[in-house]
Design an enzyme around this catalytic site. Structure first.
Site, PDB file in Angstrom:
ATOM      1  N   LYS A 117       0.830  -1.211   0.000  1.00 54.58           N
ATOM      2  CA  LYS A 117       0.000   0.000   0.000  1.00 54.58           C
ATOM      3  C   LYS A 117       0.864   1.260   0.000  1.00 54.58           C
ATOM      4  O   LYS A 117       0.639   2.174  -0.789  1.00 54.58           O
ATOM      5  CB  LYS A 117      -0.891  -0.001   1.258  1.00 54.58           C
ATOM      6  CG  LYS A 117      -1.540   1.332   1.552  1.00 54.58           C
ATOM      7  CD  LYS A 117      -2.341   1.318   2.834  1.00 54.58           C
ATOM      8  CE  LYS A 117      -1.570   1.627   4.089  1.00 54.58           C
ATOM      9  NZ  LYS A 117      -1.346   3.014   4.443  1.00 54.58           N
ATOM     10  N   CYS A 142      -5.327  12.836  12.650  1.00 57.47           N
ATOM     11  CA  CYS A 142      -5.121  11.404  12.498  1.00 57.47           C
ATOM     12  C   CYS A 142      -5.016  10.796  13.889  1.00 57.47           C
ATOM     13  O   CYS A 142      -4.381  11.356  14.777  1.00 57.47           O
ATOM     14  CB  CYS A 142      -3.837  11.166  11.722  1.00 57.47           C
ATOM     15  SG  CYS A 142      -3.452   9.451  11.500  1.00 57.47           S
ATOM     16  N   ARG A 189      -8.500  -0.414   4.548  1.00 56.08           N
ATOM     17  CA  ARG A 189      -7.658   0.569   3.859  1.00 56.08           C
ATOM     18  C   ARG A 189      -6.322  -0.040   3.471  1.00 56.08           C
ATOM     19  O   ARG A 189      -5.698   0.409   2.518  1.00 56.08           O
ATOM     20  CB  ARG A 189      -7.377   1.753   4.778  1.00 56.08           C
ATOM     21  CG  ARG A 189      -8.607   2.476   5.210  1.00 56.08           C
ATOM     22  CD  ARG A 189      -8.220   3.676   5.986  1.00 56.08           C
ATOM     23  NE  ARG A 189      -7.530   4.598   5.093  1.00 56.08           N
ATOM     24  CZ  ARG A 189      -7.596   5.897   5.191  1.00 56.08           C
ATOM     25  NH1 ARG A 189      -8.286   6.438   6.141  1.00 56.08           N
ATOM     26  NH2 ARG A 189      -6.955   6.665   4.342  1.00 56.08           N
TER      27      ARG A 189
HETATM   28  N1  EPU Z   1       7.045  14.427  10.371  1.00 55.03           N
HETATM   29  C1  EPU Z   1       7.272  15.755  10.669  1.00 55.03           C
HETATM   30  N2  EPU Z   1       7.081  16.661   9.674  1.00 55.03           N
HETATM   31  C2  EPU Z   1       6.706  16.306   8.418  1.00 55.03           C
HETATM   32  C3  EPU Z   1       6.474  14.952   8.127  1.00 55.03           C
HETATM   33  C4  EPU Z   1       6.662  14.024   9.148  1.00 55.03           C
HETATM   34  O1  EPU Z   1       7.622  16.112  11.782  1.00 55.03           O
HETATM   35  O2  EPU Z   1       6.571  17.198   7.559  1.00 55.03           O
HETATM   36  C5  EPU Z   1       7.234  13.430  11.441  1.00 55.03           C
HETATM   37  C6  EPU Z   1       5.949  12.664  11.771  1.00 55.03           C
HETATM   38  O3  EPU Z   1       5.176  13.353  12.719  1.00 55.03           O
HETATM   39  C7  EPU Z   1       6.480  11.354  12.290  1.00 55.03           C
HETATM   40  C8  EPU Z   1       7.747  11.153  11.468  1.00 55.03           C
HETATM   41  O4  EPU Z   1       8.100  12.437  10.966  1.00 55.03           O
HETATM   42  O5  EPU Z   1       6.836  11.478  13.625  1.00 55.03           O
HETATM   43  C9  EPU Z   1       7.639  10.195  10.321  1.00 55.03           C
HETATM   44  O6  EPU Z   1       6.524  10.524   9.513  1.00 55.03           O
HETATM   45  P1  EPU Z   1       6.487  10.207   7.961  1.00 55.03           P
HETATM   46  O7  EPU Z   1       6.360  11.479   7.224  1.00 55.03           O
HETATM   47  O8  EPU Z   1       7.643   9.324   7.612  1.00 55.03           O
HETATM   48  O9  EPU Z   1       5.127   9.404   7.829  1.00 55.03           O
HETATM   49  P2  EPU Z   1       4.171   9.409   6.577  1.00 55.03           P
HETATM   50  O10 EPU Z   1       4.985   9.555   5.365  1.00 55.03           O
HETATM   51  O11 EPU Z   1       3.070  10.364   6.830  1.00 55.03           O
HETATM   52  C10 EPU Z   1       4.298   6.846   6.138  1.00 55.03           C
HETATM   53  C11 EPU Z   1       3.314   5.729   6.033  1.00 55.03           C
HETATM   54  C12 EPU Z   1       2.780   5.378   7.414  1.00 55.03           C
HETATM   55  C13 EPU Z   1       3.982   4.991   8.293  1.00 55.03           C
HETATM   56  C14 EPU Z   1       5.002   6.137   8.313  1.00 55.03           C
HETATM   57  C15 EPU Z   1       6.273   5.822   9.086  1.00 55.03           C
HETATM   58  C16 EPU Z   1       2.390   6.074   3.840  1.00 55.03           C
HETATM   59  C17 EPU Z   1       1.223   6.432   3.013  1.00 55.03           C
HETATM   60  N3  EPU Z   1       2.217   6.124   5.154  1.00 55.03           N
HETATM   61  O12 EPU Z   1       3.583   7.958   6.672  1.00 55.03           O
HETATM   62  O13 EPU Z   1       1.936   4.257   7.263  1.00 55.03           O
HETATM   63  O14 EPU Z   1       3.562   4.716   9.587  1.00 55.03           O
HETATM   64  O15 EPU Z   1       5.387   6.475   6.968  1.00 55.03           O
HETATM   65  O16 EPU Z   1       6.889   4.716   8.531  1.00 55.03           O
HETATM   66  O17 EPU Z   1       3.428   5.722   3.329  1.00 55.03           O
HETATM   67  C18 EPU Z   1       0.265   2.743   7.846  1.00 55.03           C
HETATM   68  O18 EPU Z   1       0.479   2.150   6.787  1.00 55.03           O
HETATM   69  O19 EPU Z   1      -0.476   2.249   8.746  1.00 55.03           O
HETATM   70  C19 EPU Z   1       0.878   4.052   8.080  1.00 55.03           C
HETATM   71  C20 EPU Z   1       0.429   4.906   9.005  1.00 55.03           C
END
Ligand code: EPU
Length: 431
Positions: free
Chosen positions: A22, A116, A400
């Site tokens: 996903k 979220c 999802r």
């Molecule tokens: N963060 C920031 N600022 C940003 C972006 C992120 O501070 O601009 C912080 C977040 O708060 C968090 C950390 O950085 O503490 C990591 O967040 P990340 O951006 O890596 O998460 P994401 O890209 O929003 C993806 C996956 C999530 C998974 C996380 C971590 C997708 C669509 N979602 O989210 O998947 O948990 O990476 O590996 O790729 C799931 O599949 O259940 C899921 C939540």
């Protein structure tokens, strides 16, 4: 609304196949907007999140054809640059549209996704990255407005408090592949899903060096072209099935997954003493006597232990004698499943960002509420080890991210039925 009725049914036995990831497929679908030629994607899982994403792609002007299940042909000849709230609010990953729209249209208006349950999900790093690419970014009325008329490559350090960002890296890489000049991205996410996206971009004609490392060098090109790509296997789905085998003391072969994608997770299970056989593209969990050993785990960006397999390991540790400590560093509030596991008899204390799990507990079936995707999986896994029936409500979270979850698990012996909430005994229904 759909609910699951799960009954502990002893060891699971047999082979179970993993689908497409996903979290790779979502940014990859967004990446199809980077060219006006057709991009053919295979091994795309059939999930509600894919339906949301393809709906948004159509909204911004792409043509989407699904010639057969799992395959999408996407052609984005003419695009608009606006992704509205009505669509974006359904799925946080729609923020991945920012990068491709900026690259292709030199402007974007993308609604900021809402709250979220697993904790704050800021996008400040996405914005910082775009600014470093010389874009003008403004937030107003709940939208990110980007003017990228002067976009150009440059050095970017994309790390935040918790380290790298997965979708942030995806966005900045997608914005940079069509930006003039060279972008050096430091603290890039190294997750296999980011690697898969970069591999597709290279097939489309992008120039990216350092793929899989925290330092990416992207040399902008003028145009990208069509390509064909098969999405990598879902390591989180695979890990969930491994725990299903382990928690039921079954003999389960999880097929279609390279164990190297699950290094930190398999290392912890090995430390716990779970007997496993690892092949090139499978993981076999073997039955064991007695108890596994408790473990201490801290979730970290890849190659550390993945947050998306934290809740599932927690479910397993409720069945392990001794004290396990699971510390969540990515989303410190990601313990919404804990009160539900407690209702089933688990002994878990939350101390700050850590869950202290005392096992082994005798679990018994109860009505429980799923709060997010991975929490839903953890509750189902716990239900496999419980006596009696567990009714799991709000399983739309599970839909999802897990394709044909109950069919796949039923085929190896699980007792898991999808019913309507109206089938539940009245006294168990949520208010
Ligand atoms: N963060 C920031 N600022 C940003 C972006 C992120 O501070 O601009 C912080 C977040 O708060 C968090 C950390 O950085 O503490 C990591 O967040 P990340 O951006 O890596 O998460 P994401 O890209 O929003 C993806 C996956 C999530 C998974 C996380 C971590 C997708 C669509 N979602 O989210 O998947 O948990 O990476 O590996 O790729 C799931 O599949 O259940 C899921 C939540």
């Amino acid at each position: 609304m759909d609910v699951f009725k799960v009954s502990g049914n002893g060891p699971l036995n047999g082979e179970i196949a993993v689908g497409g990831a996903k979290n790779a497929a979502l940014p990859i679908l967004a990446a199809t907007l980077l060219t006006e030629e057709t991009v053919t994607l295979k091994n795309v899982p059939d999930l509600s999140d894919m339906r949301f994403m393809t709906e948004i792609l159509r909204h911004v002007g792409a043509e989407t054809v699904q010639p057969e299940p799992g395959t999408w042909e996407i052609t984005a000849k003419k695009l608009t640059h606006v992704a509205p709230y009505e669509l974006v609010r359904k799925m946080r990953a729609s923020v991945c549209l920012l990068g491709p729209l900026v690259a292709r249209m030199r402007k974007a208006e993308v609604s900021i996704p809402g709250g979220c349950v697993i904790g704050p999900r800021p996008i400040d790093l996405h914005i910082k990255g775009l600014k470093k690419l010389s874009c003008e970014v403004e937030i107003s009325n709940g939208y990110v407005h980007v003017d990228a008329s002067n976009i150009k490559g440059g050095p970017i350090f994309l790390g935040g408090r918790s380290g790298s960002t997965v979708t942030g890296t995806a966005n900045i890489v997608m914005a940079a592949v069509l930006a003039p000049g060279t972008t050096r991205l430091e603290c890039a996410a190294c997750e296999p899903e980011v690697v898969d996206l970069c591999n597709l971009l290279v097939k489309m004609g992008a120039k990216i060096e350092g793929i899989g490392s925290p330092e990416l060098t992207i040399t902008g090109v003028e145009k990208l072209h069509g390509a064909e790509h098969s999405v990598i296997a879902d390591r989180i789905e695979a890990g969930t099935f491994v725990v299903a085998g382990a928690i039921t003391r079954g003999d389960v072969t999880v097929k279609g997954i390279a164990p190297s994608l699950l290094g930190a997770f398999l290392d912890k299970l090995e430390e716990a003493g779970l007997p496993m056989e690892l092949g090139e593209d499978y993981i076999r969990v073997l039955p064991y006597e007695g108890s596994l050993k408790p473990v201490d785990v801290i979730t970290l960006p890849h190659p550390g232990y993945p947050t998306d397999l934290q809740a599932q390991l927690g479910a397993l540790m409720t069945q392990t004698e001794g004290l396990s400590i699971i510390t969540e560093r990515i989303y410190p509030n990601r313990f919404m499943h804990v009160p539900e596991l407690q209702r089933m008899g688990a002994d878990i204390a939350i101390e700050g960002p850590s869950a202290i799990i005392k096992g082994a507990s005798k679990l018994s079936g109860a009505p429980v509420m799923a709060s997010d995707l991975r929490a839903s999986a953890a509750l189902i896994l716990a239900a496999f080890a419980a006596t009696g029936d567990t009714w799991i409500q709000r399983i739309y979270h599970l839909d999802r991210g897990y394709e044909r979850f109950e069919q796949k698990l039923t085929a190896i012996g699980a007792k898991i039925e999808r019913l309507k909430d109206t089938d539940m005994p009245k006294e168990l229904l949520e208010e």
